[in-house]
Design a protein around this motif. Structure first.
Motif, PDB file in Angstrom:
ATOM      1  N   PHE A 162       0.831  -1.202   0.000  1.00  0.00           N
ATOM      2  CA  PHE A 162       0.000   0.000   0.000  1.00  0.00           C
ATOM      3  C   PHE A 162       0.867   1.254   0.000  1.00  0.00           C
ATOM      4  O   PHE A 162       0.526   2.258  -0.652  1.00  0.00           O
ATOM      5  N   HIS A 188       3.725  -2.517  13.834  1.00  0.00           N
ATOM      6  CA  HIS A 188       2.650  -3.413  13.414  1.00  0.00           C
ATOM      7  C   HIS A 188       2.498  -4.550  14.413  1.00  0.00           C
ATOM      8  O   HIS A 188       3.445  -5.278  14.698  1.00  0.00           O
ATOM      9  N   THR A 192      -2.348   3.848   9.132  1.00  0.00           N
ATOM     10  CA  THR A 192      -3.141   2.930   9.953  1.00  0.00           C
ATOM     11  C   THR A 192      -4.549   2.800   9.391  1.00  0.00           C
ATOM     12  O   THR A 192      -5.168   3.794   9.007  1.00  0.00           O
ATOM     13  N   VAL A 193      -5.050   1.572   9.332  1.00  0.00           N
ATOM     14  CA  VAL A 193      -6.435   1.349   8.930  1.00  0.00           C
ATOM     15  C   VAL A 193      -7.340   1.842  10.057  1.00  0.00           C
ATOM     16  O   VAL A 193      -7.269   1.360  11.188  1.00  0.00           O
ATOM     17  N   THR A 194      -8.174   2.801   9.755  1.00  0.00           N
ATOM     18  CA  THR A 194      -8.982   3.455  10.783  1.00  0.00           C
ATOM     19  C   THR A 194      -9.855   2.466  11.541  1.00  0.00           C
ATOM     20  O   THR A 194      -9.975   2.537  12.774  1.00  0.00           O
ATOM     21  N   THR A 212      -9.537  -0.723  12.187  1.00  0.00           N
ATOM     22  CA  THR A 212      -8.909  -1.794  12.973  1.00  0.00           C
ATOM     23  C   THR A 212      -7.709  -1.356  13.796  1.00  0.00           C
ATOM     24  O   THR A 212      -7.329  -2.035  14.748  1.00  0.00           O
ATOM     25  N   ASP A 246      -4.785  -1.429  12.560  1.00  0.00           N
ATOM     26  CA  ASP A 246      -3.657  -2.163  11.994  1.00  0.00           C
ATOM     27  C   ASP A 246      -2.916  -1.320  10.969  1.00  0.00           C
ATOM     28  O   ASP A 246      -3.473  -0.381  10.386  1.00  0.00           O
ATOM     29  N   ALA A 282      -1.584  -0.300   7.457  1.00  0.00           N
ATOM     30  CA  ALA A 282      -2.151  -0.448   6.113  1.00  0.00           C
ATOM     31  C   ALA A 282      -1.108  -1.082   5.206  1.00  0.00           C
ATOM     32  O   ALA A 282      -0.176  -0.412   4.755  1.00  0.00           O
ATOM     33  N   ASP A 293      -2.054  -4.075   2.796  1.00  0.00           N
ATOM     34  CA  ASP A 293      -2.636  -4.649   1.586  1.00  0.00           C
ATOM     35  C   ASP A 293      -2.777  -3.601   0.493  1.00  0.00           C
ATOM     36  O   ASP A 293      -3.259  -2.493   0.734  1.00  0.00           O
ATOM     37  N   THR A 351      -6.078  -1.770  -0.044  1.00  0.00           N
ATOM     38  CA  THR A 351      -6.630  -0.911   1.005  1.00  0.00           C
ATOM     39  C   THR A 351      -7.199   0.361   0.374  1.00  0.00           C
ATOM     40  O   THR A 351      -6.564   0.985  -0.476  1.00  0.00           O
ATOM     41  N   ALA A 397      -9.638   4.797   3.743  1.00  0.00           N
ATOM     42  CA  ALA A 397      -9.811   3.959   4.934  1.00  0.00           C
ATOM     43  C   ALA A 397      -8.668   4.071   5.929  1.00  0.00           C
ATOM     44  O   ALA A 397      -8.620   3.318   6.896  1.00  0.00           O
ATOM     45  N   VAL A 398      -7.747   5.018   5.708  1.00  0.00           N
ATOM     46  CA  VAL A 398      -6.545   5.064   6.540  1.00  0.00           C
ATOM     47  C   VAL A 398      -6.368   6.432   7.180  1.00  0.00           C
ATOM     48  O   VAL A 398      -6.968   7.426   6.762  1.00  0.00           O
TER      49      VAL A 398
END
Length: 518
Positions: A92, A161, A385-387, A389, A391, A393, A395, A398, A402-403
């Motif tokens: 990503f 991570h 960061t994926v908002t 989760t 986690d 980012a 992938d 993504t 969403a981040v």
């Protein structure tokens, strides 16, 4: 296309090189773009033919190609080279880099360990070119904590991570670990081994281990770099504008070793460590260069930085009086809310690796540093960061929306081009040079010969090409929407393969090649 432009001798020479090949088909024909080559100063409308991963012709004559890019109204520039990315090995992250015009993001500040594992993990799998320094930080973590076993080579990812953190068994001991003489010898042997595996120099993020890294180590790292004709890449020991620990003093620590032992030194994000002392620091670098020392500096176009909450320089007795800020100037990425004293102390106890954004230099000081003739532009792209989760980012699919995190991961280079247009900070050619030719030339002069083929739009050079509209190119990422990609950069080529087409990243190609020192 026929033009009646009066060509300079240099332009005429470039136009005539490879003239016997005009009639042939090229893999890609880039037509009617404003070709800008910072090394030669070539700057005019021309056609560019790409074949077998190289630039085969630059001409005012008509050419044809298997694939044609109409570049009228656009600049055809060298692919941007980012000397400071912690996102360069993450799918990503590469996607964001490409939308920002970056063809060669490099992890030079912190570096990687093990070096061979890093390169092997990306071979044949990378959208962009890739490369890294060897990481004394990762090595020191391994020495103090032998169970540490990075699955990525990136101690940044291992700390940040959760899954990587768990699998690699990373700790934060590297920050305060003070090695003995025997351990220093072991660390240096491992650093030397990393260079032999192709590392691009030595990362020196002493600012993240300021209470542990010894002067003997930093001196040794400059000596090793010099032995190989290479550079160190510095996050200085101090981030401060006040005595007795100014950022300038932290730079002097390594500049002294350059003066004694040789080798190169690139001071990364100089503006975020020197703060309002940045003009003084840049004057010192200019004087060092006049004295024959191989020292350069880098900036990113934001006054906010990004790091972990446990960073040495964010401790209250430094961030307050020495950096002129308060807890409320630090934003916790997971919540995007300013910290309080209570929340800071809680995170330090429970999650010192939490991602944060912090305020640093003034905007006026930032613009002056960007325009300085000695500075390169880089992003210091930090993983987002994926908002939903929390986690990292990783992938490639993504969603941009969403981040969250620092916008520099997505918008650095387009922001420089936008500011160049809107605020006339510097000429466009200078801006392009700071993001392509200047970093390539610095690395080339410091042991990375492969970079002689990058950062240029010239016949025979690698076809890493970024095509942008100078009138519309802009960053879109913000503190609230950090992953929004840059726009106005419709095409990007990596080693002669189109990777961004009509502003869309083509994820089914993997043309990225390793950049190594051997």
């Amino acid at each position: 296309m026929k033009t009646k432009n009066c060509l300079t001798p240099l332009a005429l020479a470039m136009a005539l090189i490879g003239s016997g090949a005009y009639a042939q088909d090229y893999d890609i024909a880039i037509l009617n773009g404003r070709v800008m080559d910072p090394e030669t100063g070539f700057n005019q409308v021309a056609n560019v033919g790409v074949k077998d991963g190289k630039i085969a012709v630059i001409t005012s004559d008509e050419i044809i190609g298997k694939e044609v890019i109409q570049a009228q109204g656009h600049v055809v520039a060298p692919g941007f080279i980012d000397t400071h990315s912690h996102n360069s090995h993450i799918p990503f992250g590469q996607k964001l880099h490409l939308r920002d015009g970056v063809t060669t993001p490099l992890e030079l500040e912190v570096g990687v360990y093990p070096v061979d594992a890093f390169y092997q993990s990306l071979e044949g799998r990378s959208l962009t070119n890739f490369g890294a320094t060897v990481s004394p930080a990762g090595i020191r973590e391994k020495v103090v904590h032998p169970e540490y076993n990075s699955t990525t080579g990136s101690i940044v990812q291992d700390i940040f991570h959760a899954e990587s953190h768990q699998h690699s068994h990373v700790t934060m001991e590297v920050q305060t670990f003070v090695p003995n003489a025997e351990q220093i010898d072991q660390i240096n042997q491992m650093v030397d081994e990393g260079i032999k595996q192709g590392a691009l120099g030595i990362g020196v993020p002493v600012g993240y281990m300021s209470k542990g890294a010894t002067s003997k180590e930093t001196v040794s790292w400059q000596q090793i770099a010099s032995n190989y004709g290479m550079s160190t890449f510095l996050h200085g020991r101090f981030s401060s504008q006040m005595p007795d620990t100014t950022g300038v003093l932290g730079f002097q620590e390594m500049i002294a070793s350059v003066g004694i032992y040789g080798g190169g030194l690139l001071i990364q994000h100089i503006h975020q460590q020197a703060l309002n002392k940045t003009p003084e620091a840049l004057d010192m670098i200019a004087d060092a260069r006049k004295a024959g020392l191989n020292v350069s500096a880098e900036v990113y176009p934001y006054y906010q930085g990004a790091t972990i909450v446990g960073a040495d320089y964010l401790v209250p007795d430094n961030y307050g009086p020495n950096m002129g800020r308060t807890y409320s100037d630090i934003i916790e990425v997971e919540t995007m809310k300013p910290l309080t004293k209570e929340r800071y102390e809680e995170l330090m106890k429970t999650n010192p690796g939490a991602s944060v954004i912090f305020a640093g230099i003034s905007e006026e000081g930032l613009f002056d540093a960007m325009a300085n003739p000695a500075t390169l532009i880089a992003s210091d792209a930090f993983p987002l960061t994926v908002t939903a989760t929390g986690d990292m980012a990783i992938d490639i699919d993504t969603a941009y929306e969403a981040v969250q995190g620092h916008p520099r991961a997505a918008g650095t280079h387009a922001k420089v081009l936008r500011l160049t247009r809107e605020k006339n900070i510097m000429p466009l050619m200078t801006a392009v040079s700071k993001m392509s030719y200047m970093p390539a030339k610095y690395l080339e002069e410091n042991g990375v010969k492969a970079m002689s083929n990058k950062g240029r739009v010239q016949v025979g050079k690698d076809a890493d090409i970024t095509i942008f509209n100078p009138d519309t190119v802009r960053d879109n990422s913000t503190m609230e929407a950090a992953g929004l990609p840059s726009t106005g950069i419709p095409y990007v080529l990596v080693n002669g393969t189109i990777v961004v087409k009509d502003s869309k990243v083509l994820t089914d190609v993997r043309p990225g090649l390793a950049v190594k020192s051997n």
